[in-house]
Motif scaffolding. Structure first.
Motif: not given
Ligand code: ADP
Ligand code: MG
Length: 240
Positions: A166-185
């Protein structure tokens, strides 16, 4: 950690899940892809019993969720869920959105809940938004807050249902980054997404669903490079 056996869900005569079998180990990031209507959301919603399955079983740490009596609230506390539409409470501040459930269900006191929330806000880079209301935030910020809200319950598993759709394209990255960090933890995650880059980079396993079944699964890079099933091939041709 999660063992799904022959999971079925029907709405009347419409069979939406037709026998899903999957074991998910602690720390796995399982990415679920598939065409619209293939049952991806229903599968996630059955995992935390937002939908009542009509057949099969789900075990969580060896305990059946469907046989015998389960404390559904305790189960949901162990599984955080993030939706496409952030579902934040619009009349509450960000801080209140995050502390509400921990105060009620984790029995934290006000000071403890505030600390948990502020630590999470710092982690997702939104420490300065504690007193804002959801309406004052961008879509990407709202979704990061929704993730923080789920994490505030200290879940063992996080379920994501198209968190960036549901996000504008320029906001997708910041959400994926949080998810990536979570996965890395080391968080155990089940993620329904159309973000194939994320699937390839972060997923420990890729599941392709069609017609309420898991048609194919494997390491993301391998499935992308060499899909075995014609339906997977067809789907990937359209999205890659
Ligand atoms: P996906 O997330 O892969 O797009 P869904 O799990 O949302 O698929 O839906 C799978 C099928 O189940 C669809 O045909 C949809 O119409 C049906 N379905 C989903 N939720 C309900 C419901 N609450 N009542 C009746 N049918 C539903
Ligand atoms: Mg869906």
């Amino acid at each position: 950690m999660i063992n799904v056996k022959g999971l079925e869900k029907a709405y009347g005569s419409n069979k939406v899940l037709n026998g899903i079998d999957i074991e998910i180990a602690k720390g796995e990031v399982v990415v679920v892809i598939g065409p619209s209507g293939s049952g991806k959301s229903t599968f996630l919603r059955c995992l935390n019993l937002l939908e009542q399955p009509t057949g099969g079983d789900i075990e969580f740490d060896g305990i059946s969720l469907l046989k015998g009596k389960q404390d559904i609230n305790r189960l949901r506390q162990r599984m955080g869920m993030v939706f496409q539409q952030f579902n934040l409470f619009p009349h509450m501040t960000v801080l209140k959105n995050i502390t509400l459930a921990p105060l009620k269900l984790r029995k934290l006191n006000g000071e403890q809940a505030d600390k948990v929330a502020r630590d999470l806000l710092r982690r997702i880079g939104l420490a300065d938004k504690a007193d804002s209301f959801p309406g004052q935030l961008s879509g990407g910020q709202k979704q990061r807050i929704a993730i923080a809200r789920a994490l505030a319950m200290s879940p063992d598993v996080m379920l994501f249902d198209e968190p960036t759709s549901a996000l504008d394209p320029e906001m997708v990255g910041e959400v994926l980054d949080v998810m990536k960090e979570l996965a890395a933890e080391g968080m155990t995650m089940v993620v329904v997404t159309h973000e194939m880059g994320f699937a390839r980079e972060v997923g420990t396993r890729l599941i392709f669903m069609d017609g309420g079944k898991i048609v194919e699964q494997g390491k993301p890079a391998e499935v992308f490079a060499n899909p075995q099933h014609p339906r997977t091939q067809d789907f990937l041709r359209k999205v890659l």
